[in-house]
Design an enzyme around this catalytic site. Structure first.
Site, PDB file in Angstrom:
ATOM      1  N   TYR A  15      25.525 -38.213 -46.823  1.00 26.53           N
ATOM      2  CA  TYR A  15      26.047 -37.891 -47.810  1.00 26.53           C
ATOM      3  C   TYR A  15      24.720 -37.531 -48.871  1.00 26.53           C
ATOM      4  O   TYR A  15      24.644 -37.623 -49.926  1.00 26.53           O
ATOM      5  CB  TYR A  15      26.684 -38.875 -48.625  1.00 26.53           C
ATOM      6  CG  TYR A  15      28.301 -38.720 -47.911  1.00 26.53           C
ATOM      7  CD1 TYR A  15      28.996 -37.727 -48.143  1.00 26.53           C
ATOM      8  CD2 TYR A  15      28.514 -39.916 -47.322  1.00 26.53           C
ATOM      9  CE1 TYR A  15      30.293 -37.568 -47.571  1.00 26.53           C
ATOM     10  CE2 TYR A  15      29.883 -39.923 -46.500  1.00 26.53           C
ATOM     11  CZ  TYR A  15      30.695 -39.048 -46.803  1.00 26.53           C
ATOM     12  OH  TYR A  15      32.002 -38.980 -46.277  1.00 26.53           O
ATOM     13  N   TYR A 142      40.963 -41.002 -49.225  1.00 26.97           N
ATOM     14  CA  TYR A 142      39.855 -41.006 -48.249  1.00 26.97           C
ATOM     15  C   TYR A 142      39.732 -42.393 -47.366  1.00 26.97           C
ATOM     16  O   TYR A 142      40.139 -43.628 -47.731  1.00 26.97           O
ATOM     17  CB  TYR A 142      38.347 -41.084 -49.011  1.00 26.97           C
ATOM     18  CG  TYR A 142      37.274 -41.362 -48.107  1.00 26.97           C
ATOM     19  CD1 TYR A 142      36.823 -40.135 -47.600  1.00 26.97           C
ATOM     20  CD2 TYR A 142      36.889 -42.583 -47.741  1.00 26.97           C
ATOM     21  CE1 TYR A 142      35.631 -40.477 -46.566  1.00 26.97           C
ATOM     22  CE2 TYR A 142      35.740 -42.785 -46.869  1.00 26.97           C
ATOM     23  CZ  TYR A 142      35.321 -41.842 -46.352  1.00 26.97           C
ATOM     24  OH  TYR A 142      34.468 -41.853 -45.546  1.00 26.97           O
ATOM     25  N   ASP A 238      44.840 -49.630 -46.182  1.00 27.61           N
ATOM     26  CA  ASP A 238      43.435 -49.482 -45.743  1.00 27.61           C
ATOM     27  C   ASP A 238      42.782 -50.234 -46.889  1.00 27.61           C
ATOM     28  O   ASP A 238      42.444 -50.007 -47.908  1.00 27.61           O
ATOM     29  CB  ASP A 238      42.996 -48.011 -45.788  1.00 27.61           C
ATOM     30  CG  ASP A 238      41.726 -47.706 -45.654  1.00 27.61           C
ATOM     31  OD1 ASP A 238      40.817 -48.708 -45.811  1.00 27.61           O
ATOM     32  OD2 ASP A 238      41.065 -46.642 -45.713  1.00 27.61           O
ATOM     33  N   LYS A 267      33.435 -53.559 -44.800  1.00 26.21           N
ATOM     34  CA  LYS A 267      32.727 -53.794 -45.934  1.00 26.21           C
ATOM     35  C   LYS A 267      32.544 -55.307 -46.279  1.00 26.21           C
ATOM     36  O   LYS A 267      31.738 -55.920 -45.605  1.00 26.21           O
ATOM     37  CB  LYS A 267      33.185 -52.946 -47.066  1.00 26.21           C
ATOM     38  CG  LYS A 267      33.350 -51.341 -46.878  1.00 26.21           C
ATOM     39  CD  LYS A 267      33.654 -50.730 -48.165  1.00 26.21           C
ATOM     40  CE  LYS A 267      33.459 -49.209 -48.108  1.00 26.21           C
ATOM     41  NZ  LYS A 267      32.078 -48.647 -47.791  1.00 26.21           N
TER      42      LYS A 267
HETATM   43  N1  PMP Z   1      38.479 -46.503 -45.808  1.00 25.33           N
HETATM   44  C1  PMP Z   1      38.143 -46.455 -47.248  1.00 25.33           C
HETATM   45  C2  PMP Z   1      39.014 -46.875 -48.355  1.00 25.33           C
HETATM   46  C3  PMP Z   1      36.637 -46.553 -47.616  1.00 25.33           C
HETATM   47  O1  PMP Z   1      36.380 -46.616 -48.980  1.00 25.33           O
HETATM   48  C4  PMP Z   1      35.737 -46.477 -46.369  1.00 25.33           C
HETATM   49  C5  PMP Z   1      34.460 -45.971 -46.924  1.00 25.33           C
HETATM   50  N2  PMP Z   1      33.898 -45.487 -48.045  1.00 25.33           N
HETATM   51  C6  PMP Z   1      36.122 -46.214 -45.152  1.00 25.33           C
HETATM   52  C7  PMP Z   1      37.738 -46.282 -44.881  1.00 25.33           C
HETATM   53  C8  PMP Z   1      35.207 -45.669 -44.004  1.00 25.33           C
HETATM   54  O2  PMP Z   1      34.292 -47.027 -43.900  1.00 25.33           O
HETATM   55  P1  PMP Z   1      32.852 -46.953 -42.831  1.00 25.33           P
HETATM   56  O3  PMP Z   1      32.255 -46.077 -43.885  1.00 25.33           O
HETATM   57  O4  PMP Z   1      32.438 -48.161 -42.655  1.00 25.33           O
HETATM   58  O5  PMP Z   1      33.314 -46.173 -41.786  1.00 25.33           O
END
Ligand code: PMP
Length: 415
Positions: A15, A142, A238, A267
């Protein structure tokens, strides 16, 4: 070491536009809520390093858990042998999730936690002999950067260059111009016509993160979830961003009256120290995969349940409980709420939002976002824009005075 320019560096950063926007330094150390560059300057990490870090950088107890585990049992194949840190972590996560979750599938990160959820949903319907191959997700969602996750996402800047691989219906989200009733009517229409084809509804509960920290109606989420369930669609939350206390409760789902069938985590799971993903599901879903070779779940990753990551995650959960982190965060959340009123009065700001440990300031002129982020960086505060917003998503170990200092600098910069 001299930091080569982005054009000459051997590394291709995620990014990151070429030429670059905003500041760029060589980071050499990190501790608590601060990172340090090669010249010894410290910066407050208002991003929790992409929203992961909950207990602070290089937390001594996490470092200790990691080194102890590394000396005992490192990466091992997880099919079908097991290890105690994997077993213990799964049990702890299920305890946090509560009813109706009974199984944890480990993967590598947020995207793979989502991929596992999508594949579980598709394979679940095939295993029970009623194939369903489509998904339903929210406008501006996302869910990660792997192709399945991209397919259920709808953020123009992230997703338009990539064809949608999995057929996915999109339901609107309510905002100032679109009512809950209107959005619900649209969603119910899709479910009425296509519910029988939809394997699962997938949502970021309460807040859409990457598309600009958009907080949306809890009532809508509850009604949408109930409507999807009425059509027997599985419901995936998610919680990669929202989990582990970020929205003020341990999971965002704890604020919702309708339970999902699947929850994705990453995370904050390891407090951001190591990459790890986890996907939780119900016994009813797991049962569909019983019955030998032909029924098994065809999905897995080399580093599934990596013992080092599991040991760190376990220790992180212990710290969370022992230090009563959710209660401790109350003073930080109170400060965020108070700052909302101050920033709302600024002429450069069009909206300020606050949810749990997430504080967001929407800019009237989004083209200024990198200029503002750079000005904050020069004053020792690391904020990173997301779409038209600047956000403060601090580690939970942050002191009230460090957070106040962060807001004061941001305020000065915004003025
Ligand atoms: N789902 C959500 C809601 C996210 O915010 C993110 C990453 N920002 C992901 C999935 C993807 O996680 P990763 O970058 O560890 O693959």
């Amino acid at each position: 070491m001299e930091l080569p320019s982005i054009e000459l560096s051997p590394v291709w950063h995620p990014y990151t536009p070429i030429p670059i926007q905003g500041p760029r330094v060589l980071l050499t150390r990190a501790s608590g809520s601060f990172v340090e560059d090669a010249s010894g300057r410290r910066y407050f990490d208002a991003t929790s390093s992409w929203w992961c870090n909950i207990h602070g950088h290089c937390h001594p107890e996490l470092v200790d858990a990691l080194t102890r585990q590394a000396a005992e049992l490192d990466q091992v194949l997880f099919a079908p042998h097991s290890h105690s840190v994997g077993q213990e972590l799964a049990a702890c996560l299920l305890d946090k999730l509560g009813h109706p979750f009974e199984k944890i599938f480990f993967s590598d990160n947020g995207s793979t936690a989502v991929e596992a959820a999508l594949k579980v949903a598709l394979q679940y319907w095939s295993r029970i002999g009623e194939p369903r191959g489509k998904f339903l997700s929210l406008e501006r969602a996302y869910h990660g950067d792997t192709l399945g996750a991209v397919s259920v996402g709808h953020v123009d800047t992230f997703h338009t260059a990539i064809p949608q691989l999995l057929p996915t219906f999109k339901c609107p989200i309510p905002d100032v111009t679109t009512s809950v009733e209107h959005c619900l009517e649209q969603a119910l229409g899709i479910l009425e016509n296509h519910g029988h084809e939809i394997a699962a509804l997938i949502v970021e509960p309460l807040i859409l993160g990457a598309s600009g920290m958009i907080v949306y109606s809890k009532e809508y989420l509850e009604k949408l979830t109930a409507a999807a369930k009425a059509k027997r669609c599985l419901v995936i939350f998610d919680e990669v961003f929202t989990g582990f206390g970020r929205t003020g409760t341990f999971f965002a789902k704890d604020q919702i009256s309708t339970a999902p069938d699947v929850v994705c985590m990453s995370k904050g799971l390891t407090s951001g120290m190591l990459a790890l993903g986890a996907t939780a599901m119900t016994r009813a879903i797991f049962n569909a995969f019983e019955g030998g070779e032909s029924k098994k779940f065809f999905n897995g990753h080399t580093f599934s349940a990596n013992p080092l990551a599991c040991a760190v995650a376990l220790q992180s959960l212990k710290i969370f409980d022992r230090d009563k982190v959710i209660q401790r965060n109350e003073s930080l959340m109170a400060l965020m709420a108070a700052e909302t009123a101050r920033f709302e009065k600024l002429e450069t700001v069009s909206d300020v939002r606050h949810l749990g440990m997430i504080w967001v300031c929407q800019l009237k002129d989004p083209s200024q976002r990198w200029r503002l982020a750079t000005a904050a960086w020069d004053r020792g505060i690391w904020v990173r824009p997301a779409g038209p917003v600047l956000y403060v998503i601090p580690p939970y170990c942050t002191t009230v005075s460090d957070l106040q200092q962060c807001f004061d600098v941001l305020y000065e910069v915004m003025q």
